[in-house]
Design an enzyme around this catalytic site. Structure first.
Site, PDB file in Angstrom:
ATOM      1  CG  ASP A  33      -1.801   1.161   1.375  1.00 42.15           C
ATOM      2  OD1 ASP A  33      -1.701   2.082   0.536  1.00 42.15           O
ATOM      3  OD2 ASP A  33      -2.610   1.174   2.317  1.00 42.15           O
ATOM      4  CD  GLU A  83      26.698   3.830   6.800  1.00 38.04           C
ATOM      5  OE1 GLU A  83      26.529   2.667   7.174  1.00 38.04           O
ATOM      6  OE2 GLU A  83      26.071   4.807   7.269  1.00 38.04           O
ATOM      7  CB  CYS A 115      24.520   7.427   9.426  1.00 38.00           C
ATOM      8  SG  CYS A 115      23.795   6.022   8.589  1.00 38.00           S
ATOM      9  CB  THR A 156      14.972   3.033   4.095  1.00 36.31           C
ATOM     10  OG1 THR A 156      15.892   1.942   4.259  1.00 36.31           O
ATOM     11  CG2 THR A 156      13.671   2.698   4.787  1.00 36.31           C
ATOM     12  CB  SER A 205      18.080  -0.197  13.369  1.00 32.26           C
ATOM     13  OG  SER A 205      16.916   0.026  12.606  1.00 32.26           O
ATOM     14  CG  HIS A 237      20.766   9.558  10.633  1.00 34.42           C
ATOM     15  ND1 HIS A 237      21.183   9.668   9.329  1.00 34.42           N
ATOM     16  CD2 HIS A 237      20.493   8.247  10.832  1.00 34.42           C
ATOM     17  CE1 HIS A 237      21.180   8.477   8.762  1.00 34.42           C
ATOM     18  NE2 HIS A 237      20.761   7.586   9.656  1.00 34.42           N
ATOM     19  CE  LYS A 246       9.127   5.054  13.620  1.00 29.21           C
ATOM     20  NZ  LYS A 246       7.988   4.421  14.251  1.00 29.21           N
ATOM     21  CG  ASN A 280      19.706   6.253   5.156  1.00 29.62           C
ATOM     22  OD1 ASN A 280      20.389   7.252   5.371  1.00 29.62           O
ATOM     23  ND2 ASN A 280      19.663   5.217   5.978  1.00 29.62           N
ATOM     24  CB  SER A 312      23.824   1.548  12.823  1.00 30.14           C
ATOM     25  OG  SER A 312      22.516   1.954  12.555  1.00 30.14           O
TER      26      SER A 312
HETATM   27  N1  CAA Z   1      -0.553   3.228   5.786  1.00 29.07           N
HETATM   28  C1  CAA Z   1       0.088   4.027   6.651  1.00 29.07           C
HETATM   29  N2  CAA Z   1       1.094   3.593   7.463  1.00 29.07           N
HETATM   30  C2  CAA Z   1       1.457   2.303   7.366  1.00 29.07           C
HETATM   31  C3  CAA Z   1       0.817   1.411   6.482  1.00 29.07           C
HETATM   32  C4  CAA Z   1      -0.240   1.921   5.665  1.00 29.07           C
HETATM   33  N3  CAA Z   1      -0.866   1.148   4.796  1.00 29.07           N
HETATM   34  N4  CAA Z   1       1.389   0.202   6.630  1.00 29.07           N
HETATM   35  C5  CAA Z   1       2.365   0.323   7.568  1.00 29.07           C
HETATM   36  N5  CAA Z   1       2.389   1.598   8.023  1.00 29.07           N
HETATM   37  C6  CAA Z   1       3.290   2.180   9.009  1.00 29.07           C
HETATM   38  C7  CAA Z   1       3.494   1.292  10.223  1.00 29.07           C
HETATM   39  O1  CAA Z   1       2.437   1.457  11.164  1.00 29.07           O
HETATM   40  C8  CAA Z   1       4.825   1.805  10.726  1.00 29.07           C
HETATM   41  O2  CAA Z   1       4.632   3.025  11.404  1.00 29.07           O
HETATM   42  P1  CAA Z   1       5.225   3.224  12.891  1.00 29.07           P
HETATM   43  O3  CAA Z   1       6.700   2.946  12.799  1.00 29.07           O
HETATM   44  O4  CAA Z   1       4.920   4.646  13.188  1.00 29.07           O
HETATM   45  O5  CAA Z   1       4.526   2.224  13.743  1.00 29.07           O
HETATM   46  C9  CAA Z   1       5.574   2.147   9.441  1.00 29.07           C
HETATM   47  O6  CAA Z   1       4.592   2.246   8.424  1.00 29.07           O
HETATM   48  C10 CAA Z   1       6.565   1.079   9.026  1.00 29.07           C
HETATM   49  O7  CAA Z   1       5.903  -0.138   9.061  1.00 29.07           O
HETATM   50  P2  CAA Z   1       6.634  -1.461   9.524  1.00 29.07           P
HETATM   51  O8  CAA Z   1       7.366  -1.243  10.807  1.00 29.07           O
HETATM   52  O9  CAA Z   1       5.678  -2.595   9.433  1.00 29.07           O
HETATM   53  O10 CAA Z   1       7.689  -1.549   8.313  1.00 29.07           O
HETATM   54  P3  CAA Z   1       8.810  -2.567   7.977  1.00 29.07           P
HETATM   55  O11 CAA Z   1       8.687  -3.859   8.671  1.00 29.07           O
HETATM   56  O12 CAA Z   1       8.835  -2.585   6.500  1.00 29.07           O
HETATM   57  O13 CAA Z   1      10.157  -1.881   8.541  1.00 29.07           O
HETATM   58  C11 CAA Z   1      11.915  -0.374   8.825  1.00 29.07           C
HETATM   59  C12 CAA Z   1      10.410  -0.522   8.600  1.00 29.07           C
HETATM   60  C13 CAA Z   1      12.336  -1.138  10.061  1.00 29.07           C
HETATM   61  C14 CAA Z   1      12.258   1.093   9.011  1.00 29.07           C
HETATM   62  C15 CAA Z   1      12.654  -0.923   7.568  1.00 29.07           C
HETATM   63  O14 CAA Z   1      12.397  -0.089   6.486  1.00 29.07           O
HETATM   64  C16 CAA Z   1      14.145  -1.054   7.739  1.00 29.07           C
HETATM   65  O15 CAA Z   1      14.656  -2.073   8.206  1.00 29.07           O
HETATM   66  N6  CAA Z   1      14.914   0.015   7.335  1.00 29.07           N
HETATM   67  C17 CAA Z   1      16.357   0.027   7.418  1.00 29.07           C
HETATM   68  C18 CAA Z   1      16.863   0.300   8.818  1.00 29.07           C
HETATM   69  C19 CAA Z   1      16.609   1.712   9.281  1.00 29.07           C
HETATM   70  O16 CAA Z   1      16.416   2.612   8.492  1.00 29.07           O
HETATM   71  N7  CAA Z   1      16.641   1.909  10.602  1.00 29.07           N
HETATM   72  C20 CAA Z   1      16.478   3.221  11.181  1.00 29.07           C
HETATM   73  C21 CAA Z   1      17.263   3.400  12.461  1.00 29.07           C
HETATM   74  S1  CAA Z   1      18.978   2.957  12.207  1.00 29.07           S
HETATM   75  C22 CAA Z   1      19.680   4.332  11.486  1.00 29.07           C
HETATM   76  O17 CAA Z   1      19.123   5.375  11.520  1.00 29.07           O
HETATM   77  C23 CAA Z   1      20.998   4.161  10.774  1.00 29.07           C
HETATM   78  C24 CAA Z   1      20.755   4.033   9.312  1.00 29.07           C
HETATM   79  O18 CAA Z   1      20.794   5.012   8.603  1.00 29.07           O
HETATM   80  C25 CAA Z   1      20.475   2.710   8.745  1.00 29.07           C
END
Ligand code: CAA
Length: 391
Positions: A33, A83, A115, A156, A205, A237, A246, A280, A312
């Site tokens: 979606d 990185e 990062c 991302t 993370s 970041h 958040k 990112n 990270s």
């Molecule tokens: N409509 C609106 N919102 C929706 C939706 C829909 N149809 N479906 C899902 N969402 C929302 C969820 O509710 C969730 O929101 P909240 O976090 O506010 O609860 C959001 O979308 C993401 O949903 P999920 O958690 O289910 O998504 P996911 O399992 O695909 O994982 C993620 C999200 C963990 C960020 C993933 O993209 C990921 O692993 N990213 C890479 C790691 C990362 O970026 N980490 C960030 C911190 S680490 C860091 O900052 C260093 C770095 O640069 C990597």
């Protein structure tokens, strides 16, 4: 009391890639979606590097306008933060030094801590400028983020480079003491040397990032930093832009405030415009947030901006900058918008072909297809050597 160092950012320029993949295309491919991308993580598109672009060409493209405006006479140090390094020994900054024709009397080094490294580069630069205010330091942050195809991290991905000229009497922003620091040994995101794509524990993370927000803020306030109320805005970041919301919500709660979405929007709302379409850019991300803020906000002259740099693994730093009155005359707003708008959209098959691409490791002559219309290109990998050229 926070102490103004009278040194800081004199210029700020960013560059991004030749191509862009809209999240609508990714969503259509994997049946997600689109609201999950647009609202859930706050991303609309991701920059995708051409076959003949890499962290060096992006870094050089970001830095070239800085050198064109200020010359290189005062630059005696180039710090290249990344990185997504292209060599285990040679600094990517040495290639940039060559492409930009910088003087031989320069020290060049590459820094790494996920990062966070660009902020380490900024702080090291301030130390050098403090030692000799006549000198300037060119800090380049350049990254191409890559996750496994069809993994949660894929949405991302992104790529960009930022070049910052650090010196005394800066035109854009003075940086203050103290900084709040936080290090914790966590495996939230990492990339072993033998892997092209990062490994990540997504939810871990996010938790680790939020712990770092609270940890840096505690150290920052214990060292006499500004109270929360004195900041005009906060540059976080942004691995995805929803993370800034958040993080700020967590900071408000840590400081004893209830969640207030309008207050969060006031604090971070003008920092996300570039990151939500670039994706990112790892080390560059927090400074793309600053570029978006300065390019969009009403006059911030004399106001304090908070920075949360997170890498990270993990290392984080919270620090404050004071925006210099008159800074708007020195911005690169038009060039930044052009860098984003000029990208050519990819369909999913073309994106996947670029994602899957890697050089053979046989030491042969491997020219790259001519794709980029940027100022620099990676022309070939020849005898294990990267060959760059100006276009
Ligand atoms: N409509 C609106 N919102 C929706 C939706 C829909 N149809 N479906 C899902 N969402 C929302 C969820 O509710 C969730 O929101 P909240 O976090 O506010 O609860 C959001 O979308 C993401 O949903 P999920 O958690 O289910 O998504 P996911 O399992 O695909 O994982 C993620 C999200 C963990 C960020 C993933 O993209 C990921 O692993 N990213 C890479 C790691 C990362 O970026 N980490 C960030 C911190 S680490 C860091 O900052 C260093 C770095 O640069 C990597």
């Amino acid at each position: 009391m926070p102490r103004d160092l009278a040194a800081g950012m004199h210029d700020l320029s960013f560059a991004t890639t030749e191509f862009v993949l809209p999240h609508t295309v990714l969503a259509e491919h994997n049946g997600t979606d689109i609201a999950k991308y647009h609202v859930g993580i706050g991303q609309r598109s991701m920059s995708v590097a051409a076959a003949d672009e890499d962290i060096v060409t992006l870094g050089a493209a970001a830095a070239a306008p800085v050198i064109a405006r200020h010359g290189a006479d005062r630059i005696r140090t180039v710090v290249f933060a990344t990185e997504s390094s292209v060599d285990q020994a040679k600094s990517a900054g040495v290639y940039v030094h060559s492409l930009l024709g910088l003087p031989t009397a320069t020290r060049v080094v590459e820094l790494k801590q996920a990062c966070y490294a660009a902020t380490a580069g900024l702080q090291f630069a301030l130390g050098l400028v403090h030692r000799d205010p006549a000198q300037q330091v060119l800090v380049i942050a350049s990254d191409i983020s890559k996750y496994e195809a069809d993994s949660p991290g894929e949405a991302t991905q992104g790529a960009a480079a930022v070049a910052m000229l650090i010196g005394s009497d800066p035109a854009l922003m003075r940086v203050e003491e103290p900084s709040g620091l936080f290090t914790a040994d966590v495996m939230d995101f990492w990339r072993p040397n033998y892997r092209d794509a990062a490994l990540v524990d997504g939810q871990e993370s996010v938790t680790a990032y939020l712990q770092a927000v609270a940890g840096t803020w505690k150290d920052y306030t214990e060292r006499g930093g500004h109270p929360l109320e004195e900041f005009a805005a906060f540059c976080y970041h942004q691995p995805f832009t929803k993370m800034a919301r958040k993080a700020h919500r967590h900071l408000l709660n840590t400081c004893g405030y209830d969640t207030d979405e309008e207050r969060i929007t006031r604090a971070v709302g003008q920092t996300t415009a570039y990151n939500e379409v670039v994706g990112n850019s790892y080390t560059a991300s927090v400074y793309l947030a600053l570029a978006a803020l300065l390019d969009q906000a009403d006059d911030l002259g004399g106001r304090s901006v908070g920075f949360l740099s997170y890498g990270s693994g993990s290392v984080a730093e919270f620090f404050a900058g004071t925006v210099v009155p008159g800074y708007r005359e020195h911005l690169r707003t038009g060039a930044h918008r052009e860098a984003v708008d000029r990208r050519r959209p990819l369909d999913h098959a073309a994106y996947r072909a670029l994602h899957a691409r890697s050089f053979p490791a046989d030491g042969g002559d491997h020219p790259t297809p001519e794709q980029t219309t940027g100022p620099f290109r990676l022309a070939a990998l020849r005898g294990h050597k990267r060959v760059y050229e100006r276009r």
